[in-house]
Design an enzyme around this catalytic site. Structure first.
Site, mmCIF file in Angstrom:
data_model
loop_
_atom_site.group_PDB
_atom_site.id
_atom_site.type_symbol
_atom_site.label_atom_id
_atom_site.label_comp_id
_atom_site.label_asym_id
_atom_site.label_seq_id
_atom_site.Cartn_x
_atom_site.Cartn_y
_atom_site.Cartn_z
ATOM 1 N N ILE A 95 0.913 -1.300 -0.117
ATOM 2 C CA ILE A 95 0.079 -0.007 -0.033
ATOM 3 C C ILE A 95 0.883 1.192 -0.077
ATOM 4 O O ILE A 95 0.436 2.221 -0.509
ATOM 5 C CB ILE A 95 -0.989 -0.061 1.265
ATOM 6 C CG1 ILE A 95 -1.805 1.089 1.031
ATOM 7 C CG2 ILE A 95 -0.183 -0.096 2.532
ATOM 8 C CD1 ILE A 95 -2.758 1.183 -0.266
ATOM 9 N N ASP A 171 -7.497 -2.362 4.777
ATOM 10 C CA ASP A 171 -7.784 -3.247 6.057
ATOM 11 C C ASP A 171 -6.416 -3.985 6.116
ATOM 12 O O ASP A 171 -5.631 -4.233 5.337
ATOM 13 C CB ASP A 171 -9.000 -4.222 5.893
ATOM 14 C CG ASP A 171 -8.674 -5.193 4.603
ATOM 15 O OD1 ASP A 171 -8.208 -6.200 4.755
ATOM 16 O OD2 ASP A 171 -8.503 -4.822 3.322
ATOM 17 N N GLY A 313 -5.797 -6.547 -0.300
ATOM 18 C CA GLY A 313 -6.443 -5.752 0.939
ATOM 19 C C GLY A 313 -5.425 -4.572 0.906
ATOM 20 O O GLY A 313 -4.726 -4.116 -0.068
ATOM 21 N N GLU A 314 -5.436 -4.022 2.209
ATOM 22 C CA GLU A 314 -4.717 -3.027 2.643
ATOM 23 C C GLU A 314 -5.161 -1.635 1.859
ATOM 24 O O GLU A 314 -4.390 -0.540 2.287
ATOM 25 C CB GLU A 314 -3.140 -3.254 2.225
ATOM 26 C CG GLU A 314 -2.367 -4.272 2.949
ATOM 27 C CD GLU A 314 -1.068 -4.380 2.252
ATOM 28 O OE1 GLU A 314 -0.428 -3.419 1.881
ATOM 29 O OE2 GLU A 314 -0.459 -5.499 2.549
ATOM 30 N N GLY A 315 -5.967 -1.718 1.170
ATOM 31 C CA GLY A 315 -6.466 -0.566 0.162
ATOM 32 C C GLY A 315 -5.887 -0.600 -1.271
ATOM 33 O O GLY A 315 -5.867 0.318 -1.709
#
Length: 358
Positions: A95, A171, A313-315
């Protein structure tokens, strides 16, 4: 007391002006495809046409552990969550790399990591160490659920007050796609096998355990439906509850938000029930390979900006979509109109409505 101010719709006049300007730009009508719709959405969110380029895009990564990982639902051990929080804070995660390219900054917050908070700032909104095992017990207490939702609201307020003009929810939590799958299944009336994916790359045996955990949690959720707060308490987690509060409050603050993958969109599905109409302020950044993600997007009537078969995930997926959104804004705000450029429009007498592709 959990509550959100009424959601007001984005500016319809600004959207109409954006669409009219798109039709006057030096190109065939509709030639920029989805970019035209995205630019009109940004204009409506900002309440002006042409829209401003984003100056302070902000990614907020919500971290938390989940007791259901004890059932063997993930390919990674739970302590990876805390390690990845440190990695994100140190700038070494995916991210961070993608946000740097997209022109966004990153913040990570610890809601329920099963370890001591990395710093006072990261742990300022910590609710507990690890959420409960949703297959056998509630994820949170009533007070913890309220605190987590309020934390998401407060984080959104703080970011908007600091100047954020676009928010991205991300997340970080080993096992978080399991409670996310429960939320999606419960709110879309879908069987566990249709929402459970392979997450971090689990094998068939792990997938079976994950599906069983979702089935058990879904059975428990039946007694609390359709109450969204009770669902978060029963089968969500502090990180998911905070993301729901964050997504809803972004809409309250009239700030556009890009959703990421399965966990974030599951939380957004709950957020739409907490604050009806919030989805008008969101775009789906991407489509995850998790099967439950498409179910959630369909329920929210959102089309992904990109589809790159991502599932991290992580954005990250939403952040990859940010340059597309920037391109949409740039085209609408920087292109000349036919009149400004002295370019002839389509030939009405020939019955043509668009010049051919060159």
């Amino acid at each position: 007391m959990i509550g959100f101010a009424p959601i007001s719709a984005p500016d319809a006049l600004a959207e109409a002006a954006a669409r009219a300007r798109q039709d006057a730009l030096t190109k065939p009508r509709g030639a920029l495809g989805r970019l035209e719709d995205l630019s009109a959405w940004v204009a409506s969110c900002q309440g002006q046409c042409p829209p401003r380029q984003f100056q302070r895009a902000r990614v907020v990564v919500f971290a938390g552990d989940h007791g259901v990982t004890r059932s063997g639902v993930s390919a990674y051990p739970p302590d990876v969550t805390a390690q990845m929080v440190a990695n994100i804070d140190g700038g070494g995660a995916a991210i961070n790399a993608l946000a740097d390219v997209a022109g966004a900054t990153v913040r990570v917050v610890d809601l329920a990591v099963d370890a001591e908070a990395l710093s006072e700032q990261i742990g300022a909104h910590k609710v507990r160490r690890g959420s409960g095992d949703i297959a056998t017990e509630d994820a949170l207490t009533d007070d913890q659920t309220a605190a987590a939702i309020a934390a998401g609201q407060q984080i959104a307020d703080a970011e908007v007050d600091a100047g954020a003009d676009l928010l991205i929810a991300g997340d970080m939590g080993i096992g978080n796609t399991t409670p996310a799958a429960v939320l999606v299944a419960a709110l879309t009336n879908t069987e566990p096998v249709a929402v459970v994916g392979f997450g971090t790359g689990v094998d068939d045996a792990t997938w079976s355990r994950k599906t069983a955990a979702v089935r058990d949690a879904l059975f428990r959720s039946a007694r609390v439906l359709p109450d969204p707060v009770a669902l978060l308490r029963c089968c969500g987690g502090a990180d998911l509850a905070a993301m729901a509060g964050f997504c809803a409050q972004a809409a309250v603050r009239r700030t556009p938000l890009l959703l990421d993958g399965m966990a974030v969109t599951a939380a957004a599905l709950v957020a739409e029930r907490l604050a009806p109409g919030a989805r008008q302020w969101w775009q789906a950044g991407h489509r995850s390979t998790e099967p439950g993600h498409q179910l959630a997007l369909t329920a929210l009537a959102l089309d992904p900006v990109v589809d790159l078969r991502m599932r991290l995930g992580e954005g990250t997926g939403a952040t990859v979509a940010l340059p597309v959104l920037r391109a949409a804004v740039a085209a609408l705000s920087s292109m000349a109109t036919f009149a400004e450029a002295g370019v002839s429009t389509a030939c009405d007498d020939a019955g043509a409505t668009e010049p051919p592709e060159s």
